[in-house]
Scaffold this motif. Structure first.
Motif, PDB file in Angstrom:
ATOM      1  N   ARG A   1       0.812  -1.222   0.000  1.00  0.00           N
ATOM      2  CA  ARG A   1       0.000   0.000   0.000  1.00  0.00           C
ATOM      3  C   ARG A   1       0.844   1.270   0.000  1.00  0.00           C
ATOM      4  N   THR A   2       2.059   1.180  -0.506  1.00  0.00           N
ATOM      5  CA  THR A   2       2.912   2.371  -0.580  1.00  0.00           C
ATOM      6  C   THR A   2       3.203   2.771  -2.019  1.00  0.00           C
ATOM      7  N   GLY A   3       2.685   2.008  -2.974  1.00  0.00           N
ATOM      8  CA  GLY A   3       2.953   2.288  -4.380  1.00  0.00           C
ATOM      9  C   GLY A   3       1.893   1.637  -5.241  1.00  0.00           C
ATOM     10  N   PRO A   4       2.252   1.187  -6.431  1.00  0.00           N
ATOM     11  CA  PRO A   4       1.283   0.538  -7.308  1.00  0.00           C
ATOM     12  C   PRO A   4       0.645  -0.690  -6.653  1.00  0.00           C
ATOM     13  N   GLY A   5      -0.600  -0.955  -7.020  1.00  0.00           N
ATOM     14  CA  GLY A   5      -1.274  -2.150  -6.531  1.00  0.00           C
ATOM     15  C   GLY A   5      -0.661  -3.399  -7.140  1.00  0.00           C
ATOM     16  N   ILE A   6      -0.518  -4.441  -6.352  1.00  0.00           N
ATOM     17  CA  ILE A   6      -0.016  -5.732  -6.838  1.00  0.00           C
ATOM     18  C   ILE A   6      -1.061  -6.779  -6.477  1.00  0.00           C
ATOM     19  N   TRP A   7      -1.427  -7.592  -7.456  1.00  0.00           N
ATOM     20  CA  TRP A   7      -2.528  -8.532  -7.305  1.00  0.00           C
ATOM     21  C   TRP A   7      -2.098  -9.937  -7.725  1.00  0.00           C
ATOM     22  N   SER A   8      -2.716 -10.926  -7.091  1.00  0.00           N
ATOM     23  CA  SER A   8      -2.544 -12.329  -7.474  1.00  0.00           C
ATOM     24  C   SER A   8      -3.932 -12.930  -7.598  1.00  0.00           C
ATOM     25  N   VAL A   9      -4.332 -13.293  -8.814  1.00  0.00           N
ATOM     26  CA  VAL A   9      -5.714 -13.718  -9.037  1.00  0.00           C
ATOM     27  C   VAL A   9      -5.776 -15.057  -9.753  1.00  0.00           C
ATOM     28  N   ALA A  10      -6.814 -15.810  -9.441  1.00  0.00           N
ATOM     29  CA  ALA A  10      -7.137 -17.028 -10.173  1.00  0.00           C
ATOM     30  C   ALA A  10      -8.047 -16.640 -11.334  1.00  0.00           C
ATOM     31  N   VAL A  11      -7.736 -17.122 -12.529  1.00  0.00           N
ATOM     32  CA  VAL A  11      -8.542 -16.766 -13.693  1.00  0.00           C
ATOM     33  C   VAL A  11      -9.572 -17.846 -13.984  1.00  0.00           C
ATOM     34  N   ASP A  12     -10.611 -17.465 -14.680  1.00  0.00           N
ATOM     35  CA  ASP A  12     -11.707 -18.364 -15.038  1.00  0.00           C
ATOM     36  C   ASP A  12     -11.997 -18.210 -16.525  1.00  0.00           C
ATOM     37  N   GLU A  13     -11.228 -18.926 -17.329  1.00  0.00           N
ATOM     38  CA  GLU A  13     -11.399 -18.830 -18.783  1.00  0.00           C
ATOM     39  C   GLU A  13     -12.746 -19.371 -19.228  1.00  0.00           C
ATOM     40  N   GLU A  14     -13.264 -20.376 -18.516  1.00  0.00           N
ATOM     41  CA  GLU A  14     -14.548 -20.950 -18.899  1.00  0.00           C
ATOM     42  C   GLU A  14     -15.671 -19.916 -18.763  1.00  0.00           C
ATOM     43  N   ARG A  15     -15.595 -19.105 -17.727  1.00  0.00           N
ATOM     44  CA  ARG A  15     -16.595 -18.042 -17.561  1.00  0.00           C
ATOM     45  C   ARG A  15     -16.507 -17.047 -18.716  1.00  0.00           C
ATOM     46  N   GLU A  16     -15.277 -16.716 -19.128  1.00  0.00           N
ATOM     47  CA  GLU A  16     -15.114 -15.795 -20.255  1.00  0.00           C
ATOM     48  C   GLU A  16     -15.692 -16.398 -21.535  1.00  0.00           C
ATOM     49  N   LEU A  17     -15.518 -17.706 -21.711  1.00  0.00           N
ATOM     50  CA  LEU A  17     -16.116 -18.374 -22.869  1.00  0.00           C
ATOM     51  C   LEU A  17     -17.638 -18.248 -22.836  1.00  0.00           C
TER      52      LEU A  17
END
Length: 371
Positions: free
Chosen positions: A347-363
């Motif tokens: 929280r002192t600079g750019p946001g850093i994220w770690s996410v699980a993706v869901d390609e099936e939902r995008e399909l």
């Protein structure tokens, strides 16, 4: 027509190089003139290898709530060429996608074979496709155009980019928690069986590391990534011009595997052998360099997003990459990173994220365009 209209079901099929993932959804309409809501019913993942009809049978058996007769089937296609968005699958589009198969040999032929098998299995269903290349339709001209002769460009030799469904899903995940990512520069690093880094400005892709094929860009577990073109010319001369053999080596024996003998990051990280440590160091340095390069192209970095089997699950890899980018103002919260939190910056600079993706939902979402 008002009221709830139910009964339509959708099956999303995601053919990878070694697996088949599937997810089923119910399409719920509150108004037939409105876009339906997608309600996930079940999902499963199985190993590839069986013939296509058997593969579909095995997937249906693995799904807790299988769609034995889906109304809609949507397929992930890695290379869409100049096609964008979701499309209902017809003969013309099938032919166009078949012609692109040499540009994505690990994925395209297998996905199209499964699509044909699904068409035979469910001839009354509507079948559609969505492309990993679509997310990158907005690439900047300086990214799209490669520094090659004009007549090569006229043949379609240009940057297309890949992992688009994963990048779209990662963006959707972060937006749900912090919509500021839609305004300004962000860099996404999808690190898994294949790896690529993408520059996103104001919510759209402007540059990415993969180019004409999924072989280019940063090194992956078994793929070489970018090489001096002279390496390819030299090796083709050395092996008598055997293009197929060279292609197999670059896809299956390059990257981390080329250095350490295998590309499993879970095994490489604790391994004290010099070759394993070199593979990890080379990987993290090249990813960090690519993140900096992507940030340069879009004039900054407000968010950094990790995804993929390595990017989302390997806290030590994220830490080593970010440690080389502290000069950009990036700073991890070590406890959050090690705990597998979604937002992992200090929280002192750019946001850093770690996410699980869901390609099936995008399909599934892509099908709402043409249904």
């Amino acid at each position: 027509m008002e009221g709830s209209v139910t009964g339509l079901n959708l099956l999303a099929l995601n053919v990878g190089s070694t697996t088949l993932k599937g997810a089923t959804y119910a399409l719920e309409y509150s108004d037939l003139n409105a876009q339906p809501r997608l309600l996930e019913c079940s999902r499963a993942e199985i190993q590839a290898g069986a013939e296509p009809q058997e593969l579909l049978t095995l997937l249906l058996e693995a799904l807790p709530e299988p769609a034995q007769r889906p109304d809609v089937v949507v397929h992930r296609i890695v290379h869409g060429g100049n096609l964008c968005g979701g499309h209902e699958l017809d003969a013309a589009i099938s032919a166009e996608l078949e012609a692109l198969a040499p540009l994505a040999p690990l994925h395209q032929p297998a996905a199209l074979t499964v699509a044909r098998a699904a068409g035979r299995r469910w001839p009354q269903s509507r079948h559609g496709v969505a492309f990993d290349t679509s997310f990158h339709a907005s690439l900047a001209p300086w990214s799209r155009r490669l520094p090659i002769p004009t007549d090569w460009d006229a043949l379609g030799v240009r940057r297309y980019g890949f992992h688009g469904l994963a990048f779209a899903s990662a963006l959707r995940e972060v937006v749900a928690q912090d919509a500021t990512i839609l305004h300004g520069p962000a860099v996404f690093a999808h690190l898994g069986g294949g790896c690529s880094v993408c520059a996103v400005k104001d919510g759209v892709s402007r540059d990415t590391t993969m180019s004409l094929t999924p072989l280019g860009g940063v090194p992956g577990p078994t793929r070489s990534g970018d090489l001096d073109p002279g390496v390819l010319l030299y090796m083709l001369r050395q092996n008598g011009g055997d293009v197929n053999a060279t292609e197999r080596r670059l896809f299956h024996a390059g990257g981390l595997a080329g250095i350490a003998g295998h590309g499993d990051m879970r095994v490489l990280l604790p391994d004290s052998e010099p070759s394993a440590q070199l593979a990890v160091e080379l990987f993290t340095v090249r990813i960090a360099q690519s993140i900096a390069a992507m940030a340069t192209g879009i004039n900054g970095l407000n968010h950094l997003v990790f995804s993929g089997g390595i990017g989302h699950r390997a806290a030590l890899v994220r830490a080593q990459i970010v440690a080389r980018l502290e000069w950009l103002g990036l700073a991890l919260d070590t406890d959050l990173n090690n705990a597998g939190a979604t937002r992992i910056d200090a929280r002192t600079g750019p946001g850093i994220w770690s996410v699980a993706v869901d390609e099936e939902r995008e399909l599934a979402e892509s099908a709402l365009v043409w249904l």
